[in-house]
Design a protein around this motif. Structure first.
Motif, PDB file in Angstrom:
ATOM      1  N   ASP A 297       0.751  -1.119  -0.027  1.00  0.00           N
ATOM      2  CA  ASP A 297      -0.023  -0.157   0.102  1.00  0.00           C
ATOM      3  C   ASP A 297       0.808   1.105   0.029  1.00  0.00           C
ATOM      4  OD1 ASP A 297      -1.908   1.896   0.437  1.00  0.00           O
ATOM      5  OD2 ASP A 297      -2.839   1.252   2.090  1.00  0.00           O
TER       6      ASP A 297
ATOM      7  N   SER B  93      -0.208   4.189  -0.856  1.00  0.00           N
ATOM      8  CA  SER B  93      -0.977   5.502  -0.972  1.00  0.00           C
ATOM      9  C   SER B  93      -0.687   6.508   0.117  1.00  0.00           C
ATOM     10  CB  SER B  93      -2.492   5.128  -1.075  1.00  0.00           C
ATOM     11  OG  SER B  93      -2.879   4.719   0.165  1.00  0.00           O
ATOM     12  N   ASP B  94      -0.149   5.963   1.262  1.00  0.00           N
ATOM     13  CA  ASP B  94       0.281   6.957   2.201  1.00  0.00           C
ATOM     14  C   ASP B  94       1.553   6.969   2.718  1.00  0.00           C
ATOM     15  OD1 ASP B  94      -0.086   4.743   3.585  1.00  0.00           O
ATOM     16  OD2 ASP B  94      -1.331   5.600   4.968  1.00  0.00           O
TER      17      ASP B  94
ATOM     18  N   THR C 266       2.477  -4.077  -6.604  1.00  0.00           N
ATOM     19  CA  THR C 266       2.127  -2.798  -6.060  1.00  0.00           C
ATOM     20  C   THR C 266       0.542  -3.069  -6.631  1.00  0.00           C
ATOM     21  OG1 THR C 266       2.567  -1.906  -8.379  1.00  0.00           O
ATOM     22  CG2 THR C 266       4.103  -1.500  -6.616  1.00  0.00           C
ATOM     23  N   ARG C 267      -0.100  -1.868  -6.482  1.00  0.00           N
ATOM     24  CA  ARG C 267      -1.761  -2.120  -6.357  1.00  0.00           C
ATOM     25  C   ARG C 267      -2.389  -1.435  -7.707  1.00  0.00           C
ATOM     26  NH1 ARG C 267      -4.439  -2.837  -0.560  1.00  0.00           N
ATOM     27  NH2 ARG C 267      -2.565  -3.794   0.341  1.00  0.00           N
TER      28      ARG C 267
ATOM     29  N   GLN D 139      -3.523   2.486  -7.889  1.00  0.00           N
ATOM     30  CA  GLN D 139      -3.356   3.106  -6.585  1.00  0.00           C
ATOM     31  C   GLN D 139      -2.329   4.321  -6.989  1.00  0.00           C
ATOM     32  OE1 GLN D 139      -1.004   1.549  -3.476  1.00  0.00           O
ATOM     33  NE2 GLN D 139      -2.818   1.487  -2.282  1.00  0.00           N
TER      34      GLN D 139
ATOM     35  N   GLN E  82       0.817   6.487  -5.748  1.00  0.00           N
ATOM     36  CA  GLN E  82       2.007   6.083  -5.131  1.00  0.00           C
ATOM     37  C   GLN E  82       2.541   7.375  -4.575  1.00  0.00           C
ATOM     38  OE1 GLN E  82       4.704   3.391  -7.284  1.00  0.00           O
ATOM     39  NE2 GLN E  82       2.822   2.135  -7.701  1.00  0.00           N
TER      40      GLN E  82
ATOM     41  N   LEU F 114      -8.629  -6.480  -5.594  1.00  0.00           N
ATOM     42  CA  LEU F 114      -8.498  -5.772  -4.358  1.00  0.00           C
ATOM     43  C   LEU F 114      -9.499  -4.912  -3.918  1.00  0.00           C
ATOM     44  CD1 LEU F 114      -4.405  -5.198  -3.851  1.00  0.00           C
ATOM     45  CD2 LEU F 114      -5.998  -6.993  -2.746  1.00  0.00           C
TER      46      LEU F 114
ATOM     47  N   ALA G   9     -10.309   1.539  -3.238  1.00  0.00           N
ATOM     48  CA  ALA G   9     -10.161   2.359  -2.214  1.00  0.00           C
ATOM     49  C   ALA G   9     -11.261   3.476  -2.117  1.00  0.00           C
ATOM     50  CB  ALA G   9      -8.885   3.077  -2.511  1.00  0.00           C
TER      51      ALA G   9
ATOM     52  N   THR H  19      -4.095  11.329  -0.011  1.00  0.00           N
ATOM     53  CA  THR H  19      -4.058   9.564  -0.638  1.00  0.00           C
ATOM     54  C   THR H  19      -4.500   9.667  -2.168  1.00  0.00           C
ATOM     55  OG1 THR H  19      -6.549   9.635  -0.212  1.00  0.00           O
ATOM     56  CG2 THR H  19      -5.287   8.741   1.385  1.00  0.00           C
TER      57      THR H  19
END
Length: 964
Positions: free
Chosen positions: A374, A376-377, A399-400, A403, A405, A528, A531, A570
């Motif tokens: 993750d 994102s943060d 990685t996602r 999302q 980065q 997944l 978000a 995010t």
């Protein structure tokens, strides 16, 4: 060839504007309307327009139509204007004024061989948006709403004068470009290619596009903004035609792209607003962006032709730069992406066939051995995180998909960065073979890259060694090898879809991601969960969190991380934080985090137990203050600290009357709210004060009752008021004031103000309270405490915010005598104020302030920052002054240098625009016209310069004419 009753551009593809002098126009005005006035030539592509002034004020527009246009066409325009005016009472519409003989237009042959039609329209106050600079999302949304209202009003309207074939009618846009491209000297091939591609997308949809009467020119030049700054007026019906209804929106929003600071996504609020009033059909939504692209191409070729026909027409040449910008923006994103983005904005479902595989990309992959990072943060290195996951047993780190980065985002940037991954990256623990997921052709093979194209989907891998050669491969055949513990990438898209960049910016991501697929499918992994968006989170907040607890910004970003003087969303955007005076050391300071974690692992209880931390913190903070301030109370917040300070004054004096300064804010408890008189925080502040609160004039030396040299009179008046209270038998228990006037934007009090007022309060037997909640702890640079600047010593000091660097910790420091007097009220206790945890954090904050030299940094950076901000004042007349010192500053915005009229709406617009550009800043003051500039004390020169440069850009884009 298209036949029409009215003008047909395809038969007459040259339309030079009528050449009319001001003298001729004045004669026409007087002859047909009985008016005399000063005339100013206005811009027009093919007509001739003059602004009419009477007594120096604009009153009307004299329109001299191109002789090519017939009377029946003008009649249609007048009827359409009347219809909109009658149907849409909230819109202002420029309907023609009657001639002296009672007609809606006059006919003259004085200007040529054929009749020329003259009309007089009322001037709509407010001005068009052409020179408005940057167009904010609310303005763009209002343009969409206006276009929708006009579209609904004209639905069903019919008139013979609508039957015309104008070059602006996008039904003929491709033919117009083909006819006029010869006039373009540069980039002709690009323009032709863009028009060809747009038309190829429009033509299959044409039969499904509804027709109706369309204004066809609701651009920034032909909508007028009202007092709110939002467009509510419609002018110039010269392009009225019966054509595709969606053209109304495409043409209106194309003009947005000509403004500074905009990009293709800037039109989305307008589309959403239009759709909410007049829903777009599926075909219209699909045609919208290609129509907009075609419109920009038409503008360029038409402008080039008109410049050749009428080289003296300044309007044509002045528009060329904006029109080129429109085209560049329209051509900067693949049409498929923008069409998908529009569909996502409208909430339209799109057909997204799922990826089906005959063979997994990696054979035998155990889903339990796969770790999805993750990112994102976190700003941590992806390599470091992957290595750590492998050490903990992961066979494959991913990685996602889709999302952002955060570690890819620059710290200081006006531009939204490319951070959203359109595929996924893979980090295998060991060298790993990859296999074809379906029968396919190898269409691309370079040193470390391979693309295979199947019937339905294409897959691209990078970081592949020893791969398959070009040609056909069957499902399960060897494609190559992924190296051990190094990054490779995989992306999947429908066959024939445009190849997405590896990373795209968050605003465009929904469009690109609609044209790609999550590669987890080819690995045999489940997708997944999606978000949560910032707006979804905000909706949840509104459901459970009292709405009176407001949030910053119209559409606040979702912030989950901070670091030093930065906040991070995010969506993968880093913002310079210019308002968080709470985190005096900066966000997520490691020494504070370590100290808190260490203490929490040992003990946290209340201060009635005997432990060292509360003693040490009390001693340390008391040591920063002069005698006799040596006794400490601990609480949880600034409101509690100042509330306690007021109670101490009342207990020590046996009185209840308090004196406070108007326009100040001290907190939300009963007592602090009572002495707070800021109408920005409470509109009823002055009318709801209890009888024990007495306010003195706000000592505002910039816009208050006394200014400049006369500012010393504020103290004189305050002293007189205190003396009057005493003489009336109500001597004050105390006087509370911020040593630097925080709510007014960090304004310094007049020299000697506190010295005189403190003396008067003490002479009456009262106590002086310094509210240092915002200003204390070195923020002023030269002084650790704000009262030092006034060369006084208060009887009671309240402080918070900085004391805990964001942890809830407030402190009151007073003399032993005052503290002991509080015994009359019983005992005092705060459950967590002074706890081992809060005391440890308080000690650590004092240590870091000292060790990192943050007070000196506040002086050095603050001086540089104020100097640069003052430098902007000469360039931007909207800036009235810069208040404050150190890193406690306020930039006050005004509309008039003489009246000092507050620029409240402008300040809000500045804050919203600066957020777009990467800076968090907020308004303050009773008029909400001051940029409160109170960043963490760790901010550096680069951050200060970025703030000033961003403010400079925002002011330049928002107010190109100066803002006054």
């Amino acid at each position: 060839m298209t036949e029409s009753v009215g003008f047909n551009f395809l038969e007459q593809p040259a339309l030079p504007g009528p050449q009319v002098s001001a003298t001729q126009a004045e004669a026409l005005l007087h002859a047909h309307y009985g008016m005399r006035g000063a005339l100013t030539l206005l811009g027009s592509q093919q007509d001739c327009n003059f602004l009419v002034h009477e007594a120096g004020e604009p009153v009307a527009v004299l329109k001299i139509a191109n002789p090519a246009f017939s009377a029946i066409e003008l009649e249609a325009q007048d009827a359409a204007a009347d219809r909109i005016a009658a149907t849409c009472p909230t819109l202002r519409v420029a309907t023609p004024m009657a001639t002296s003989s009672g007609q809606k237009y006059a006919t003259t042959t004085e200007l040529g061989d054929s009749p020329t039609y003259v009309r007089l329209l009322p001037f709509l106050a407010g001005g068009a948006l052409t020179d408005a600079g940057y167009l904010s999302p609310p303005v763009v949304a209002a343009m969409g709403e206006l276009a929708a209202q006009v579209s609904l009003a004209l639905a069903g309207f019919d008139h013979p004068g609508l039957d015309r074939a104008l070059q602006w009618d996008l039904r003929f846009g491709h033919a117009v470009v083909g006819e006029l491209i010869c006039h373009v000297s540069e980039h002709a091939d690009r323009i032709s290619a863009a028009a060809d591609d747009a038309w190829a997308r429009i033509e299959p949809l044409a039969a499904d596009l509804p027709h109706q009467a369309v204004h066809l020119d609701l651009t920034d030049a032909n909508v007028v903004a009202g007092e709110s700054g939002l467009p509510d007026g419609v002018i110039d019906f010269g392009d009225l035609s019966n054509t595709w209804a969606v053209s109304e929106l495409a043409i209106a929003l194309s003009s947005v792209l000509g403004h500074p600071g905009t990009d293709p996504t800037s039109i989305l609020p307008g589309i959403k607003a239009f759709h909410a009033i007049r829903p777009l059909s599926t075909a219209e939504a699909q045609a919208l962006w290609p129509l907009l692209v075609l419109r920009t191409a038409v503008l360029l070729v038409s402008g080039a032709q008109q410049a050749a026909l009428d080289p003296e027409n300044a309007y044509v040449t002045e528009q060329s730069e904006a029109e080129w910008r429109m085209f560049e923006q329209a051509a900067s994103v693949p049409p498929e992406v923008m069409t998908a983005l529009i569909a996502a904005e409208l909430g339209s479902a799109t057909d997204r066939p799922e990826v089906q595989v005959e063979n997994r990309l990696i054979s035998g992959l155990d889903p339990d051995s796969v770790v999805a990072l993750d990112l994102s943060d976190t700003r941590d290195s992806s390599d470091t995180l992957a290595e750590e996951a492998v050490r903990e047993g992961a066979a494959l780190v991913l990685t996602r998909f889709g999302q952002p980065q955060l570690n890819r985002a620059p710290l200081l940037s006006h531009d939204s960065p490319d951070v959203v991954e359109t595929g996924i990256s893979l980090w295998p623990a060991a060298a790993t073979r990859v296999l074809a997921p379906w029968d396919a052709e190898v269409t691309d093979r370079s040193d470390d890259r391979i693309t295979v194209r199947g019937l339905d989907f294409e897959l691209t891998l990078t970081g592949v060694e020893a791969g398959a050669a070009p040609g056909h491969v069957r499902a399960g055949e060897h494609l190559g090898v992924l190296g051990a513990q190094q990054w490779a990438t995989v992306s999947v898209r429908p066959t024939g879809a445009p190849v997405a960049p590896r990373f795209v910016r968050a605003e465009l991501a929904p469009g690109w991601l609609a044209l790609t697929r999550d590669p987890r499918a080819v690995l045999g992994l489940d997708p997944l969960p999606a978000a949560e968006s910032a707006q979804e989170l905000l909706a949840r907040r509104d459901d459970s969190f009292a709405k009176v607890q407001e949030h910053y910004y119209r559409r606040p970003p979702h912030i989950e991380r901070g670091q030093r003087h930065y906040l991070m969303s995010t969506a993968g955007r880093v913002y310079l934080d210019m308002v968080n005076n709470v985190t005096v050391l900066g966000h997520a300071h490691p020494r504070v985090a370590e100290a808190a974690a260490r203490q929490l692992s040992r003990l946290n209880t209340n201060s009635r137990f005997n432990y060292a931390a509360v003693v040490e913190f009390s001693e340390r903070i008391a040591a920063t203050l002069p005698d006799p301030l040596d006794t400490v109370f601990m609480v949880n917040s600034g409101s509690e600290a100042s509330d306690l300070a007021i109670r101490l004054a009342m207990a020590a004096t046996g009185r209840r009357d308090m004196v406070a300064v108007r326009e100040a804010y001290h907190g939300w408890t009963y007592a602090t709210d009572a002495v707070s008189t800021s109408t920005a925080d409470n509109p009823n502040a002055l009318s709801t004060r209890p009888d024990w609160v007495h306010t003195v004039e706000s000592p505002n030396s910039f816009r208050g009752k006394y200014r400049g040299a006369e500012a010393s009179r504020y103290a004189t008046d305050a002293v007189a008021q205190i003396e009057q209270m005493t003489a009336a038998g109500r001597p004050p228990a105390g006087f509370i004031c911020e040593p630097v006037y925080g709510n007014a934007g960090g304004m310094a009090l007049p020299e000697g103000y506190l010295r005189q007022v403190y003396a008067a309060v003490r002479a009456a037997g009262g106590l002086a309270i310094a509210d240092e909640v915002q200003v204390g702890y070195g923020r002023l640079g030269r002084w650790f405490w704000g009262f030092h600047e006034q060369q006084v010593v208060p009887d009671i000091v309240s402080v918070a915010k900085a004391t805990g660097n964001g942890y809830p910790l407030g402190v009151v420091i007073t003399s032993r005598a005052v503290a002991d007097a509080f015994r009359s009220q019983g005992y005092f206790f705060s459950s967590t104020g002074g706890s081992p945890l809060s005391s440890t954090i308080g000690i650590t904050v004092l240590d870091v302030l000292r060790d990192e030299g943050l007070q000196d940094n506040a002086l050095r950076v603050g001086t540089h920052l104020k100097t640069r901000l003052l430098g902007l004042r000469d360039k931007h007349p909207l800036i009235g002054t810069v208040h404050g010192m150190g890193l406690y500053l306020g930039v006050e915005m005004i509309r008039d240098l003489e009246t000092l009229e507050p620029a409240t709406a402008e300040t809000t617009a500045i804050c919203e625009r600066m957020l777009d550009l990467g800076v968090v800043i907020q308004p303050t003051g009773d008029h909400q016209n001051i940029l409160k500039t109170k960043p963490p004390l760790c901010i550096d020169i680069d951050g200060a310069d970025f703030y000033v440069d961003t403010l400079d850009r925002a002011l330049t884009e928002l107010f190109p004419t100066g803002g006054r």
